[in-house]
Each structure stands twice: as C-alpha cells, then as structure tokens.
Scaffold this active site. Structure first.
Site, PDB file in Angstrom:
ATOM      1  CG  ASP A 232     -17.748  -4.787  30.711  1.00 51.28           C
ATOM      2  OD1 ASP A 232     -18.255  -3.706  30.353  1.00 51.28           O
ATOM      3  OD2 ASP A 232     -18.414  -5.810  30.968  1.00 51.28           O
TER       4      ASP A 232
ATOM      5  CE1 TYR B 216     -16.258  -9.293  22.642  1.00 52.99           C
ATOM      6  CE2 TYR B 216     -18.023  -9.915  21.128  1.00 52.99           C
ATOM      7  CZ  TYR B 216     -17.401  -8.965  21.925  1.00 52.99           C
ATOM      8  OH  TYR B 216     -17.915  -7.695  21.997  1.00 52.99           O
TER       9      TYR B 216
END
EC number: 5.4.99.12
Length: 246
Positions: free
Chosen positions: A53, A111
């Site tokens: 994003d 992540y």
C-alpha cells in the site's frame, strides 16, 4: 526470451503503493518505465510477489519479467539502478527458469513492523516508524497474546473488509518482538497474508501491550472471524516487506 528475477528495495513514502494506478506514482510504473526505455519503447510487464500500500516500504520485494536482451545480469542491474529514482534500488538480478513466477511460486513472506518508543521521535524516522509519544508497551503480554495467532487459521478477523479474497485461511509460522534501541520491531512470517493483515495484527497486539485489550481476548478475536472484533489498522509507514520465500 529470458526470465529474470529481481529483488528490489523501496522507500514507500512518496508512492501510492506498488501496483500501477492511473495518474499516481507507483513502484511498478517506475520500474516498467525504465524497462521500456531499455527495450526501445516496448512495454515490459513486471510481476511482483504481491502489492504494497501507499507509504509501505520494502527491503526485499521480489519481481520477475521476461526480456529478449542478452546483456549480463550484473549490467542489467546497473542499467536499472542508473535510471530508476533513488527511492527504488535493485539489490540483485538472476536468470531463472521459465516457470518461475514471482507471485505464484511464493512459499512464504516475512514482514517487519516498527514502533518508535523514544520520548521524542527523531524527525529522520517519522516516515519509517510509528510514533508512540514515548509509550513503551508490555512486550511480554504482546508475545503471549501472539501465541493465539501462530498456526493455521481463518484470519477473516485480520483482513480488510473490502477484500475480494474468499479463502482467508493462512498459516503464521513465527511472530516475535525485538527491541532495537528505543524501537520495537514486530517480525512475522507466514505462508501468505491477507490485505492489511499485518497492520491489523500490529494494531491489535499494540492494544494488548498498552492495556486496552486482555491477552486472552486475542484468541477470541481469531475464533470470531469478525474484523470488527480486532483492533485498528496500524499506520502504513511502520510496515516493511522484508523477504519473500520460494
């Protein structure tokens, strides 16, 4: 045609995300723009392991593309880095088998999410960590609550409501917390992640850490498969796609 696999790193601050969007600056558009120049105006489609994003960073995003050029991979890498903007760097390029796919060959991802817990956040870290105004959470409680997330579950509770994905079963292999000076890092590895999944997990576990949510509540959240039961979606600038596994 050769299929090349590239690992890239980018600072997401000035991007509207990875994927091409009309009228927006994106990572994919910048890479494909440079590749088109190298291929004398011919479009070269780039496929990544997945999208990120706006304002989300990557230290190990993986992509592939096909090219008729026969130049050595090290020269290919140099040519890309010379022409790409400075907030994107190609870290490595290698030739791979024709059936390699940056998205569909993925076996897992890692992540990292970073909070800045220093009393006064450095202005140089404002785009790369999430400010907590000096609040330091109970990491022991966060780690205990994280046990309910590790394993194979339907993670509908940690998925943005506007996703079109039907199968929300994923496996989280690892979820740990690390202190790096005054910064708290959450490191999570899994078979795959739903839209906003890592940020919603981060937001939920942060609530545990600051006493707004009980440790035992996270297990109930996972069992509920209800997004409304989980915490807020944590801000994007603390998130990094660190590594893609194949």
């Amino acid at each position: 045609m050769r299929r090349l696999k590239a690992i890239i790193s980018y600072d997401g601050t000035q991007f509207s995300g990875y994927q091409v969007q009309p009228g927006e600056r994106t990572v994919q558009a910048e890479v494909e723009r440079v590749l088109a120049v190298m291929h004398k105006g011919n479009k070269v489609k780039v496929t990544a392991s997945g999208r990120t994003d706006a304002r989300v960073h990557a230290t190990g995003q993986t992509l592939h593309f096909d090219t008729p050029l026969t130049i050595p991979v090290e020269k290919y890498m140099k040519a890309l880095n010379v022409q790409l903007p400075r907030d994107i760097r190609v870290l490595s390029i290698e030739e791979v088998a024709a059936d390699f796919h940056a998205r569909y060959s993925v076996t897992g991802k890692r992540y990292r999410y970073i909070w800045s817990c220093e009393p006064v956040q450095s202005p140089f870290r404002r785009y790369y960590t999430v400010e907590t105004n000096g609040v330091k959470p109970d990491v022991t409680a966060m780690q205990e609550a994280a046990k309910a997330i590790i394993g194979t579950h339907d993670f509908s509770c940690f998925c943005a409501a506007n996703t079109s994905v039907q199968d929300k079963v994923r496996t989280v292999h690892k979820l740990d917390f690390e202190w790096h000076g005054e910064e708290l890092h959450m490191v999570i590895e899994g078979s795959g992640f739903l839209y906003n999944m890592v940020r919603i997990i981060a937001g939920t576990l942060w609530e545990v850490g600051i006493g707004r949510r009980e440790v035992q509540n996270v297990e109930l959240v996972v069992a509920s498969m209800n997004r409304d039961k989980a915490g807020k979606t944590a801000p994007p600038q603390g998130l990094y796609l660190e590594k893609v596994f194949y």
